[in-house]
Write an enzyme that holds these catalytic residues in place. Structure first.
Site, PDB file in Angstrom:
ATOM      1  NE  ARG A 200      -3.436  -2.244   2.834  1.00  0.00           N
ATOM      2  CZ  ARG A 200      -3.112  -3.419   3.611  1.00  0.00           C
ATOM      3  NH1 ARG A 200      -1.916  -3.573   3.997  1.00  0.00           N
ATOM      4  NH2 ARG A 200      -3.941  -4.417   3.552  1.00  0.00           N
ATOM      5  CE  LYS A 224      -6.087  -1.005   5.291  1.00  0.00           C
ATOM      6  NZ  LYS A 224      -7.021  -1.170   4.531  1.00  0.00           N
ATOM      7  CG  HIS A 301      -5.558   0.577  -3.467  1.00  0.00           C
ATOM      8  ND1 HIS A 301      -4.737   0.167  -2.323  1.00  0.00           N
ATOM      9  CD2 HIS A 301      -6.648  -0.301  -3.425  1.00  0.00           C
ATOM     10  CE1 HIS A 301      -5.362  -0.705  -1.562  1.00  0.00           C
ATOM     11  NE2 HIS A 301      -6.621  -0.982  -2.380  1.00  0.00           N
ATOM     12  NE  ARG A 304      -3.244  -3.628  -1.377  1.00  0.00           N
ATOM     13  CZ  ARG A 304      -2.630  -4.450  -0.533  1.00  0.00           C
ATOM     14  NH1 ARG A 304      -1.404  -4.354  -0.424  1.00  0.00           N
ATOM     15  NH2 ARG A 304      -3.267  -5.059   0.223  1.00  0.00           N
ATOM     16  CG  HIS A 327      -5.726  -8.865   1.479  1.00  0.00           C
ATOM     17  ND1 HIS A 327      -5.893  -9.176   0.081  1.00  0.00           N
ATOM     18  CD2 HIS A 327      -5.592  -7.401   1.312  1.00  0.00           C
ATOM     19  CE1 HIS A 327      -5.893  -8.469  -0.634  1.00  0.00           C
ATOM     20  NE2 HIS A 327      -5.914  -7.295  -0.122  1.00  0.00           N
ATOM     21  CE1 TYR A 336      -6.293  -6.908  -6.109  1.00  0.00           C
ATOM     22  CE2 TYR A 336      -6.313  -8.453  -4.163  1.00  0.00           C
ATOM     23  CZ  TYR A 336      -6.689  -7.090  -4.923  1.00  0.00           C
ATOM     24  OH  TYR A 336      -6.221  -6.099  -3.964  1.00  0.00           O
TER      25      TYR A 336
END
Length: 355
Positions: A200, A224, A301, A304, A327, A336
C-alpha cells in the site's frame, strides 16, 4: 473540524482503540472525524447527553450522511459509531447501546481496475528511460570549480567578485540537474517497488532503509494494525533501489534543513526538500508516470491490484498472495481471482476459434 461537548468521550474512545486494537493512525483519525461529525449533528438537534441518542436517531444520521458519501465511506462511519456506543455502554457512559443493531451498509463487490502485464511493463520502462535520459553524475560539489585553475591563470586581472558571479549560475544549474536525476531515480524505485511487492502507498512512505534486506531480496512491511510481514521483490526492483540509495538519495538528503534531516534520517524515500516523502507525492508520481507511459490512469492502489492479479495469473497460491498483500481475510484476496477470470475470458474470446 467542529468541536462538541462530547470531545472528551471521543478522545477516551480513540485512546482505547489505540491501546487495545492497534489501529493505524489514519484509521484513528478517520474514526475521530466520523464521530465528531455524528455527535455534532445530534448536538445541533439539542442532544446534551449520550443517553438521549436512540437507534432511530442513528438511522436518521445515516440517512443524512448517505446523501454525500459513498457506501464504502458509510460502512466505515457506521463501524466507528457502532464501536463508540458499544464502548460507551461497556464503560458505563450509557444505560443501553442504541447502535447494537445498526446495520452496516453493504458494499457492492466491484472488480478492481488493473493494468495488463504489457501495460505494467510499459509503465516501468518509461520510468527507467527517464532515469537514463536525466542521468547526471553528482559529485557532492567536489567538481564545482573544475577547470578553475586554468581560468584563473588566464583571467588573473579579473576581480574575485566577477568570478564568483559568473560561477554561481553554473553551480545552480549543476544542483538542479543533480536533483532532477535524483528524483527520476526515486520515482523509478517507487514504481518498481509498488509493482514488485503490491504494498500500500501508506506502507511505502513509512518504510525505512533498514526495512530492506538486499541479501534475501525482501522488505519488512508494517501494515494495518501495525501488523508486520515480509515481502519478496525481484532483481529489477533491487537495481532501482540500489541506484536510488547510492546515487539519488544522498542528493535529496543534502537539501534538507538540520531539523528535517534528523526526522528523515532513516526514511527510505525522500521528497524534494529532503524530508520523508508523503502519500500525495507518491500518488502524483504514479499518476504522472501513467500519463507519460500512455497507459490507463492508475493510482498506487490500482498498481497493487495489478501486481496481485499478475502474480495469481502466474500461478501463485491464493493464500500466498493473501500473506503478501497483508489481507486479514481471504475473501478480500479472492477479488483478484475474479479479475483473472475476466481477463481469461477476454483472452479466450480473442484466441479460441469457437468462442
Amino acid at each position: 473540524m467542529s468541536s462538541t461537548q462530547f470531545d472528551g468521550d471521543i478522545d477516551s474512545f480513540v485512546s482505547y482503540l489505540k491501546s487495545n486494537r492497534g489501529l493505524s493512525a489514519n484509521t484513528l483519525k478517520a474514526y475521530r472525524a466520523d464521530l465528531t461529525a455524528c455527535l455534532h449533528l445530534f448536538e445541533l438537534r439539542g442532544v446534551t447527553d449520550l443517553n438521549e441518542i436512540t437507534l432511530d436517531d442513528l438511522r436518521s444520521w445515516m440517512a443524512v450522511e448517505s446523501r454525500d458519501h459513498a457506501r464504502s465511506s458509510m460502512a466505515r462511519k457506521t463501524v466507528a459509531v457502532r464501536g463508540f456506543f458499544a464502548w460507551a455502554y461497556e464503560h458505563g457512559l450509557t444505560a443501553t447501546d442504541p447502535a447494537a443493531t445498526l446495520m452496516t451498509p453493504s458494499i457492492p463487490s466491484t472488480l478492481p481496475a488493473v493494468l495488463t502485464e504489457s501495460q505494467a511493463e510499459q509503465l516501468l520502462d518509461v520510468a527507467e528511460h527517464a532515469v537514463a535520459t536525466n542521468q547526471y553524475k553528482d559529485d557532492g560539489g567536489a567538481a564545482a570549480a573544475s577547470g578553475s585553475g586554468k581560468a584563473a591563470g588566464k583571467t588573473a586581472d579579473k576581480s574575485a567578485d566577477t568570478v564568483n558571479r559568473s560561477e554561481a549560475p553554473a553551480r545552480a544549474d549543476k544542483r538542479d540537474n543533480a536533483r532532477v536525476t535524483a528524483e527520476s531515480q526515486r520515482n523509478a524505485a517507487i514504481l518498481e517497488l509498488l509493482y514488485a511487492t503490491g504494498i500500500r502507498v501508506a506502507e511505502l512512505v513509512s518504510m525505512d532503509i533498514a526495512d530492506i534486506d538486499f541479501s534475501n531480496r525482501t522488505i519488512k512491511v508494517t501494515g494495518k494494525g501495525n501488523k508486520q510481514r515480509v515481502v519478496p521483490f525481484g532483481l529489477p526492483a533491487q537495481r532501482a533501489l540500489e541506484t536510488w540509495l547510492e546515487q539519488g538519495r544522498p542528493v535529496l538528503a543534502r537539501t534538507a534543513t538540520d531539523a528535517v534531516k534528523s526526522r528523515a534520517a532513516n526514511a527510505l524515500f525522500l521528497g524534494a526538500r529532503g524530508g520523508r516523502i508523503d502519500q500525495r507525492i507518491a500518488r502524483d508520481i504514479v499518476h504522472r508516470a501513467a500519463r507519460e507511459a500512455g497507459v490507463p490512469d492508475i493510482s498506487p492502489h490500482a498498481l497493487r491490484h495489478s501486481a496481485a492479479t499478475h502474480i495469481l495469473d502466474g500461478g501463485a497460491d491464493l493464500r500466498e498472495v493473501q500473506e503478501m498483500l497483508g489481507h486479514s481475510s481471504l475473501k478480500t484476496t479472492q477479488r483478484y481471482t475474479h479479475v483473472s477470470i475476466e481477463q481469461l475470458k477476454n483472452r479466450y474470446g480473442q484466441a479460441f476459434p469457437r468462442a
